[in-house]
Design a protein around this motif. Structure first.
Motif, PDB file in Angstrom:
ATOM      1  N   CYS A  80       0.842  -1.201   0.000  1.00 32.37           N
ATOM      2  CA  CYS A  80       0.000   0.000   0.000  1.00 32.37           C
ATOM      3  C   CYS A  80       0.873   1.245   0.000  1.00 32.37           C
ATOM      4  N   TRP A  81       0.619   2.131  -0.946  1.00 30.83           N
ATOM      5  CA  TRP A  81       1.264   3.438  -0.981  1.00 30.83           C
ATOM      6  C   TRP A  81       0.459   4.402  -0.112  1.00 30.83           C
ATOM      7  N   VAL A  82       1.149   5.125   0.759  1.00 27.65           N
ATOM      8  CA  VAL A  82       0.509   6.062   1.678  1.00 27.65           C
ATOM      9  C   VAL A  82       1.037   7.455   1.343  1.00 27.65           C
ATOM     10  N   VAL A  83       0.134   8.341   0.934  1.00 24.35           N
ATOM     11  CA  VAL A  83       0.549   9.581   0.272  1.00 24.35           C
ATOM     12  C   VAL A  83      -0.117  10.808   0.884  1.00 24.35           C
ATOM     13  N   ASP A  84       0.694  11.787   1.208  1.00 22.82           N
ATOM     14  CA  ASP A  84       0.194  13.135   1.463  1.00 22.82           C
ATOM     15  C   ASP A  84       0.694  14.006   0.315  1.00 22.82           C
ATOM     16  N   PRO A  85      -0.188  14.407  -0.585  1.00 21.43           N
ATOM     17  CA  PRO A  85       0.251  15.142  -1.769  1.00 21.43           C
ATOM     18  C   PRO A  85       0.668  16.573  -1.472  1.00 21.43           C
ATOM     19  N   LEU A  86       0.210  17.098  -0.328  1.00 22.51           N
ATOM     20  CA  LEU A  86       0.581  18.444   0.089  1.00 22.51           C
ATOM     21  C   LEU A  86       0.483  18.509   1.606  1.00 22.51           C
ATOM     22  N   ASP A  87       1.565  18.246   2.274  1.00 20.73           N
ATOM     23  CA  ASP A  87       1.587  18.345   3.730  1.00 20.73           C
ATOM     24  C   ASP A  87       1.993  19.767   4.087  1.00 20.73           C
ATOM     25  N   GLY A  88       1.085  20.463   4.757  1.00 20.00           N
ATOM     26  CA  GLY A  88       1.280  21.882   5.038  1.00 20.00           C
ATOM     27  C   GLY A  88       0.374  22.729   4.172  1.00 20.00           C
ATOM     28  N   THR A  89      -0.869  22.253   3.971  1.00 21.06           N
ATOM     29  CA  THR A  89      -1.789  22.971   3.086  1.00 21.06           C
ATOM     30  C   THR A  89      -2.068  24.389   3.571  1.00 21.06           C
ATOM     31  N   THR A  90      -2.243  24.577   4.872  1.00 23.38           N
ATOM     32  CA  THR A  90      -2.505  25.927   5.389  1.00 23.38           C
ATOM     33  C   THR A  90      -1.335  26.850   5.089  1.00 23.38           C
ATOM     34  N   ASN A  91      -0.113  26.352   5.237  1.00 24.12           N
ATOM     35  CA  ASN A  91       1.056  27.136   4.845  1.00 24.12           C
ATOM     36  C   ASN A  91       0.981  27.509   3.367  1.00 24.12           C
ATOM     37  N   TYR A  92       0.660  26.533   2.544  1.00 25.77           N
ATOM     38  CA  TYR A  92       0.579  26.731   1.094  1.00 25.77           C
ATOM     39  C   TYR A  92      -0.462  27.798   0.750  1.00 25.77           C
ATOM     40  N   VAL A  93      -1.609  27.728   1.399  1.00 24.51           N
ATOM     41  CA  VAL A  93      -2.686  28.693   1.147  1.00 24.51           C
ATOM     42  C   VAL A  93      -2.226  30.116   1.455  1.00 24.51           C
ATOM     43  N   HIS A  94      -1.418  30.272   2.500  1.00 29.22           N
ATOM     44  CA  HIS A  94      -0.946  31.597   2.919  1.00 29.22           C
ATOM     45  C   HIS A  94       0.419  31.949   2.339  1.00 29.22           C
ATOM     46  N   ASP A  95       0.900  31.141   1.405  1.00 29.39           N
ATOM     47  CA  ASP A  95       2.209  31.360   0.777  1.00 29.39           C
ATOM     48  C   ASP A  95       3.335  31.397   1.812  1.00 29.39           C
ATOM     49  N   PHE A  96       3.168  30.615   2.866  1.00 34.52           N
ATOM     50  CA  PHE A  96       4.221  30.442   3.865  1.00 34.52           C
ATOM     51  C   PHE A  96       5.097  29.288   3.387  1.00 34.52           C
ATOM     52  N   PRO A  97       6.389  29.505   3.202  1.00 37.92           N
ATOM     53  CA  PRO A  97       7.226  28.549   2.457  1.00 37.92           C
ATOM     54  C   PRO A  97       7.650  27.325   3.249  1.00 37.92           C
ATOM     55  N   CYS A  98       6.686  26.509   3.621  1.00 34.74           N
ATOM     56  CA  CYS A  98       6.998  25.286   4.365  1.00 34.74           C
ATOM     57  C   CYS A  98       5.919  24.240   4.065  1.00 34.74           C
ATOM     58  N   PHE A  99       6.170  23.425   3.050  1.00 33.09           N
ATOM     59  CA  PHE A  99       5.237  22.364   2.682  1.00 33.09           C
ATOM     60  C   PHE A  99       6.010  21.291   1.934  1.00 33.09           C
ATOM     61  N   ALA A 100       5.399  20.113   1.791  1.00 32.46           N
ATOM     62  CA  ALA A 100       6.138  18.992   1.211  1.00 32.46           C
ATOM     63  C   ALA A 100       5.192  17.944   0.660  1.00 32.46           C
ATOM     64  N   VAL A 101       5.752  17.064  -0.157  1.00 34.02           N
ATOM     65  CA  VAL A 101       5.100  15.840  -0.613  1.00 34.02           C
ATOM     66  C   VAL A 101       5.665  14.686   0.212  1.00 34.02           C
ATOM     67  N   SER A 102       4.794  13.810   0.685  1.00 36.36           N
ATOM     68  CA  SER A 102       5.233  12.669   1.491  1.00 36.36           C
ATOM     69  C   SER A 102       4.660  11.384   0.913  1.00 36.36           C
ATOM     70  N   ILE A 103       5.527  10.399   0.666  1.00 33.08           N
ATOM     71  CA  ILE A 103       5.111   9.111   0.102  1.00 33.08           C
ATOM     72  C   ILE A 103       5.808   7.983   0.863  1.00 33.08           C
ATOM     73  N   ALA A 104       5.038   6.969   1.230  1.00 30.92           N
ATOM     74  CA  ALA A 104       5.606   5.781   1.858  1.00 30.92           C
ATOM     75  C   ALA A 104       5.009   4.545   1.206  1.00 30.92           C
ATOM     76  N   LEU A 105       5.770   3.467   1.225  1.00 33.78           N
ATOM     77  CA  LEU A 105       5.273   2.174   0.766  1.00 33.78           C
ATOM     78  C   LEU A 105       5.280   1.209   1.931  1.00 33.78           C
ATOM     79  N   LEU A 106       4.118   0.608   2.194  1.00 31.62           N
ATOM     80  CA  LEU A 106       3.988  -0.391   3.245  1.00 31.62           C
ATOM     81  C   LEU A 106       3.867  -1.776   2.623  1.00 31.62           C
ATOM     82  N   GLN A 107       4.515  -2.736   3.244  1.00 33.29           N
ATOM     83  CA  GLN A 107       4.355  -4.142   2.892  1.00 33.29           C
ATOM     84  C   GLN A 107       3.885  -4.884   4.120  1.00 33.29           C
ATOM     85  N   GLU A 108       2.687  -5.466   4.041  1.00 29.04           N
ATOM     86  CA  GLU A 108       2.080  -6.151   5.184  1.00 29.04           C
ATOM     87  C   GLU A 108       2.067  -5.255   6.423  1.00 29.04           C
TER      88      GLU A 108
END
Length: 279
Positions: A80-108
């Motif tokens: 299972c891929w576990v994804v946050d496509p935009l971590d720090g959305t409130t920052n992004y909305v206010h143009d505060f420069p602190c946000f990221a993409v996060s992806i993990a792969l889980l096996q069992e």
């Protein structure tokens, strides 16, 4: 883990595609409220769409759990891929420069690959189970700090923060005893910063799999310690964690943030159906 190199490569490709969408949408997106103080933007949706297309295009039989499609049953899939496509959305909305993409792969249910990409700084944090953590290809380690009094730490608050929040109560307990407390607005970056030694510790009583999965692997593979806030093993589908740069620091910090667990807090130790953005 089979196909390990390909998993890392496709993870990087997907993270870069998501980050490209985030940069492209800056300054021209629309935002909607998912709940009070909790946003979703065109950029969240475009980033997740780009990531999902790449991951499931390559591995159509894998599960996919994204913040904007929070079906926690996906965690029951063998992969299972576990994804946050935009971590720090409130920052992004206010143009505060602190946000990221996060992806993990889980096996069992176990985290095997983790990647956090900061589009603005061009920093890519990555880890593979048993192989260490890296920042732009260079090995990283957690801070050597072992005393809370010498530590720069971070806390994540939930969008629905109230005066009874266990994170707020723990903040009041920890703040006078550490060097300083920070809130970056991105739980994923908090974890990445613990992994590379910029922060000595981070905790969150209310957290979601997409916020934490990649970062927890980064911390562990760089020599850090992670547990549930109430003590015991951290589980991806669980609702809280405490991470620290060393076992000694973890043992000092954990009682400060567990002593205030209440029935209110325990409501957040099982998965919830609605996505949240922690800060």
């Amino acid at each position: 883990m089979p196909d390990q190199d390909n998993f890392v490569a496709i993870c990087r490709q997907a993270a870069e595609a998501g980050a490209k969408e985030l940069l492209a949408w800056r300054g021209r997106f629309s935002a909607q409220n998912k709940a009070a103080r909790d946003f979703v933007t065109d950029a969240d949706l475009a980033s997740q769409g780009a990531i999902q297309a790449i991951l499931l295009g390559k591995y159509p039989d894998h599960g996919f759990l994204g913040e904007e499609s929070p079906d926690l049953r996906q965690l029951d899939q063998p992969f299972c891929w576990v994804v946050d496509p935009l971590d720090g959305t409130t920052n992004y909305v206010h143009d505060f420069p602190c946000f990221a993409v996060s992806i993990a792969l889980l096996q069992e249910g176990k985290i095997q690959v983790g990647m956090i990409l900061d589009p603005l700084k061009g920093e890519c944090f990555s880890a593979v189970q048993g192989q260490g953590s890296f920042l732009n290809g260079q090995p990283i380690q957690v801070s050597s700090t072992e005393s809370l009094g010498e530590s720069l730490v971070a806390v994540s608050f939930p969008p629905d923060l109230s005066e009874n929040s266990p994170d707020l109560t723990a903040f009041l307990e920890v703040a006078p005893r550490c060097r300083a407390v920070r809130r970056t607005g991105s739980a994923a970056l908090n974890l990445a910063y613990v992994a590379c030694g910029r922060l000595a510790a981070h905790w969150a009583h209310q957290i979601y799999p997409w916020d934490s999965a990649a970062g927890i692997l980064l911390v562990r593979e760089s020599g850090g310690v992670a547990s549930a806030c109430r003590g015991g093993e951290y589980l991806v589908a669980d609702g809280n964690y405490c991470v620290a740069s060393s076992e000694t620091l973890h043992q000092e910090l954990l009682p400060r943030i567990t002593g205030f667990l209440s029935a209110y807090c325990l409501l957040y130790t099982s998965p919830r159906p609605r996505a949240a953005t922690l800060s």
